[in-house]
Design a protein around this motif. Structure first.
Motif, PDB file in Angstrom:
ATOM      1  N   ASP A 138      95.569  15.280  50.693  1.00 19.37           N
ATOM      2  CA  ASP A 138      95.376  14.410  49.534  1.00 19.37           C
ATOM      3  C   ASP A 138      94.098  13.593  49.716  1.00 19.37           C
ATOM      4  O   ASP A 138      94.114  12.492  50.284  1.00 19.37           O
ATOM      5  CB  ASP A 138      96.595  13.492  49.382  1.00 19.37           C
ATOM      6  CG  ASP A 138      96.537  12.628  48.133  1.00 19.37           C
ATOM      7  OD1 ASP A 138      95.500  12.625  47.450  1.00 19.37           O
ATOM      8  OD2 ASP A 138      97.541  11.950  47.851  1.00 19.37           O
ATOM      9  N   VAL A 139      92.984  14.118  49.202  1.00 19.97           N
ATOM     10  CA  VAL A 139      91.698  13.461  49.421  1.00 19.97           C
ATOM     11  C   VAL A 139      91.612  12.134  48.662  1.00 19.97           C
ATOM     12  O   VAL A 139      90.945  11.188  49.118  1.00 19.97           O
ATOM     13  CB  VAL A 139      90.527  14.384  49.019  1.00 19.97           C
ATOM     14  CG1 VAL A 139      90.479  15.603  49.931  1.00 19.97           C
ATOM     15  CG2 VAL A 139      90.623  14.824  47.557  1.00 19.97           C
ATOM     16  N   THR A 140      92.280  12.031  47.519  1.00 17.75           N
ATOM     17  CA  THR A 140      92.244  10.781  46.753  1.00 17.75           C
ATOM     18  C   THR A 140      92.912   9.655  47.530  1.00 17.75           C
ATOM     19  O   THR A 140      92.364   8.546  47.664  1.00 17.75           O
ATOM     20  CB  THR A 140      92.941  10.958  45.397  1.00 17.75           C
ATOM     21  OG1 THR A 140      92.369  12.064  44.716  1.00 17.75           O
ATOM     22  CG2 THR A 140      92.812   9.701  44.548  1.00 17.75           C
ATOM     23  N   THR A 141      94.106   9.933  48.027  1.00 17.78           N
ATOM     24  CA  THR A 141      94.835   8.911  48.766  1.00 17.78           C
ATOM     25  C   THR A 141      94.073   8.491  50.023  1.00 17.78           C
ATOM     26  O   THR A 141      93.989   7.296  50.343  1.00 17.78           O
ATOM     27  CB  THR A 141      96.236   9.434  49.135  1.00 17.78           C
ATOM     28  OG1 THR A 141      96.975   9.625  47.915  1.00 17.78           O
ATOM     29  CG2 THR A 141      96.984   8.453  50.018  1.00 17.78           C
ATOM     30  N   ARG A 142      93.510   9.464  50.727  1.00  8.25           N
ATOM     31  CA  ARG A 142      92.748   9.114  51.937  1.00  8.25           C
ATOM     32  C   ARG A 142      91.536   8.258  51.602  1.00  8.25           C
ATOM     33  O   ARG A 142      91.141   7.392  52.378  1.00  8.25           O
ATOM     34  CB  ARG A 142      92.301  10.391  52.660  1.00  8.25           C
ATOM     35  CG  ARG A 142      93.381  11.051  53.481  1.00  8.25           C
ATOM     36  CD  ARG A 142      92.810  11.804  54.681  1.00  8.25           C
ATOM     37  NE  ARG A 142      91.797  12.754  54.278  1.00  8.25           N
ATOM     38  CZ  ARG A 142      92.052  14.008  53.877  1.00  8.25           C
ATOM     39  NH1 ARG A 142      93.299  14.429  53.841  1.00  8.25           N
ATOM     40  NH2 ARG A 142      91.080  14.816  53.526  1.00  8.25           N
ATOM     41  N   ALA A 143      90.964   8.479  50.425  1.00 10.51           N
ATOM     42  CA  ALA A 143      89.754   7.754  50.050  1.00 10.51           C
ATOM     43  C   ALA A 143      90.032   6.320  49.616  1.00 10.51           C
ATOM     44  O   ALA A 143      89.224   5.427  49.882  1.00 10.51           O
ATOM     45  CB  ALA A 143      89.028   8.491  48.927  1.00 10.51           C
ATOM     46  N   VAL A 144      91.167   6.084  48.964  1.00  6.61           N
ATOM     47  CA  VAL A 144      91.345   4.777  48.317  1.00  6.61           C
ATOM     48  C   VAL A 144      92.478   3.931  48.880  1.00  6.61           C
ATOM     49  O   VAL A 144      92.546   2.727  48.584  1.00  6.61           O
ATOM     50  CB  VAL A 144      91.546   4.944  46.793  1.00  6.61           C
ATOM     51  CG1 VAL A 144      90.391   5.707  46.166  1.00  6.61           C
ATOM     52  CG2 VAL A 144      92.863   5.630  46.479  1.00  6.61           C
ATOM     53  N   ILE A 145      93.386   4.499  49.682  1.00  2.00           N
ATOM     54  CA  ILE A 145      94.512   3.727  50.208  1.00  2.00           C
ATOM     55  C   ILE A 145      94.277   3.439  51.684  1.00  2.00           C
ATOM     56  O   ILE A 145      94.227   4.359  52.505  1.00  2.00           O
ATOM     57  CB  ILE A 145      95.850   4.492  50.042  1.00  2.00           C
ATOM     58  CG1 ILE A 145      96.073   4.907  48.589  1.00  2.00           C
ATOM     59  CG2 ILE A 145      97.012   3.633  50.548  1.00  2.00           C
ATOM     60  CD1 ILE A 145      96.235   3.760  47.632  1.00  2.00           C
ATOM     61  N   GLY A 151      98.210   2.249  56.699  1.00  2.86           N
ATOM     62  CA  GLY A 151      99.215   1.249  57.030  1.00  2.86           C
ATOM     63  C   GLY A 151      99.800   0.505  55.848  1.00  2.86           C
ATOM     64  O   GLY A 151     100.705  -0.324  56.027  1.00  2.86           O
ATOM     65  N   ILE A 152      99.291   0.759  54.643  1.00  6.42           N
ATOM     66  CA  ILE A 152      99.847   0.088  53.459  1.00  6.42           C
ATOM     67  C   ILE A 152     101.263   0.613  53.201  1.00  6.42           C
ATOM     68  O   ILE A 152     101.491   1.815  53.167  1.00  6.42           O
ATOM     69  CB  ILE A 152      98.972   0.326  52.219  1.00  6.42           C
ATOM     70  CG1 ILE A 152      97.589  -0.283  52.414  1.00  6.42           C
ATOM     71  CG2 ILE A 152      99.636  -0.226  50.956  1.00  6.42           C
ATOM     72  CD1 ILE A 152      97.602  -1.790  52.508  1.00  6.42           C
ATOM     73  N   ARG A 153     102.188  -0.303  52.992  1.00  4.68           N
ATOM     74  CA  ARG A 153     103.587   0.083  52.761  1.00  4.68           C
ATOM     75  C   ARG A 153     104.031  -0.381  51.377  1.00  4.68           C
ATOM     76  O   ARG A 153     103.618  -1.447  50.910  1.00  4.68           O
ATOM     77  CB  ARG A 153     104.494  -0.523  53.843  1.00  4.68           C
ATOM     78  CG  ARG A 153     104.170  -0.012  55.249  1.00  4.68           C
ATOM     79  CD  ARG A 153     105.072  -0.666  56.296  1.00  4.68           C
ATOM     80  NE  ARG A 153     106.485  -0.312  56.118  1.00  4.68           N
ATOM     81  CZ  ARG A 153     107.028   0.810  56.556  1.00  4.68           C
ATOM     82  NH1 ARG A 153     106.303   1.692  57.209  1.00  4.68           N
ATOM     83  NH2 ARG A 153     108.314   1.059  56.379  1.00  4.68           N
TER      84      ARG A 153
END
Length: 280
Positions: free
Chosen positions: A26-33, A36-38
């Motif tokens: 998931d390139v989007t999630t890796r880029a913007v999240i 460690g965010i829960r």
């Protein structure tokens, strides 16, 4: 209803996750999240219906990240209202997002089948008729789509060509007629295997009853009055199954003929996806 073992469902869900994550995740999630965010996410029903696919949705999240805490609020087979929370998923935000689409695809599709099945079953109240599915399923998803039919209160027909002998019109034509087809089936069937034969005319049904050897008869594409007469002719000697053009608006009158089963391909090939969503 006892759930299927996750072991059986896992290959389907794993394949869907691999398809969705592609070659690089998931390139989007890796880029913007940030790592460690829960979060806690809720899988919500945006329309009323019958629930199916919660076991599979939970499995999708756990396969992405076993550390996710998944709590099912509405189990498979239960009714849900619009706006109701069906599941909560708590843990790593990136993991939740990676499993989201696969979980929703399965749950929405299967809940749609369960919901449509429940609508058909409701039309048979007060009769002996049972609604059953067919083999008109999505390739590779037959097991879970047939499970969704059960969640909607329906029954399952054959899972594969190896389950039972079902002699259809093309078999009859190739075998040389009803009598030779039934004779051959009786000679080859084990004591554990049922034999069903398809007819679309009353004279064919009369021949089936005369020859013998069938356990069930499929009454295909018959008008309601003809179905009534067919049930009278059978007189309880065979299981009767009505099939063909079984639209929702016709089910009540078909069930009133006294048939044992009504098979409906539309349960699986034409069900609308139930509108579900995942919200943080």
């Amino acid at each position: 209803m006892t759930p299927l073992p996750d072991l059986i469902l896992e290959p389907l869900v794993r394949a869907a996750l691999i398809e969705d994550l592609g070659t690089y995740g998931d390139v989007t999630t890796r880029a913007v999240i940030p790592a460690g965010i829960r979060y806690t996410a809720r899988l919500n029903a945006r329309a009323a219906g019958r629930v199916s696919g919660m076991q599979i949705a939970a499995l999708a999240f756990r396969l992405v990240d076993p550390a996710l805490a998944v709590t099912t609020k509405v189990p498979d087979g239960a009714a849900c209202a619009a706006g109701e929370v069906l599941m909560e998923i708590a843990g790593d935000a990136a993991s939740i997002l990676m499993g989201e689409r696969v979980a929703l695809n399965f749950a929405g599709r299967l809940s749609g089948i369960a919901s449509q099945t429940a609508d058909f079953v409701a039309e048979t109240r007060g009769t002996r008729a049972r609604i059953t599915c067919t083999r008109k399923t999505t390739p590779g998803l037959r097991l879970v789509e047939k499970q969704a039919v059960l969640h909607g209160g329906g029954f399952n027909h054959r899972f594969s060509l190896s389950d039972a002998i079902l002699i259809k019109d093309n078999h009859i034509a190739a075998a040389g007629g009803i009598a030779p087809a039934l004779t051959a089936a009786k000679a080859s069937a084990s004591h554990m295997m049922r034999v069903e034969i398809e007819v679309d005319r009353l004279d064919q049904l009369a021949e089936v009853l005369e020859v013998g050897g069938a356990d069930a008869v499929l009454l295909d594409n018959m008008e309601t009055a003809t179905l009534t007469e067919a049930v009278r002719m059978v007189a309880g000697r065979l299981i009767t199954e009505a099939s063909g053009n079984m639209a929702l608006g016709r089910i009540a009158e078909v069930a009133a003929t006294g048939v044992d089963y009504i098979s409906v391909g539309a349960l699986t090939h034409s069900a609308r996806t139930l509108d579900l969503g995942l919200d943080f």
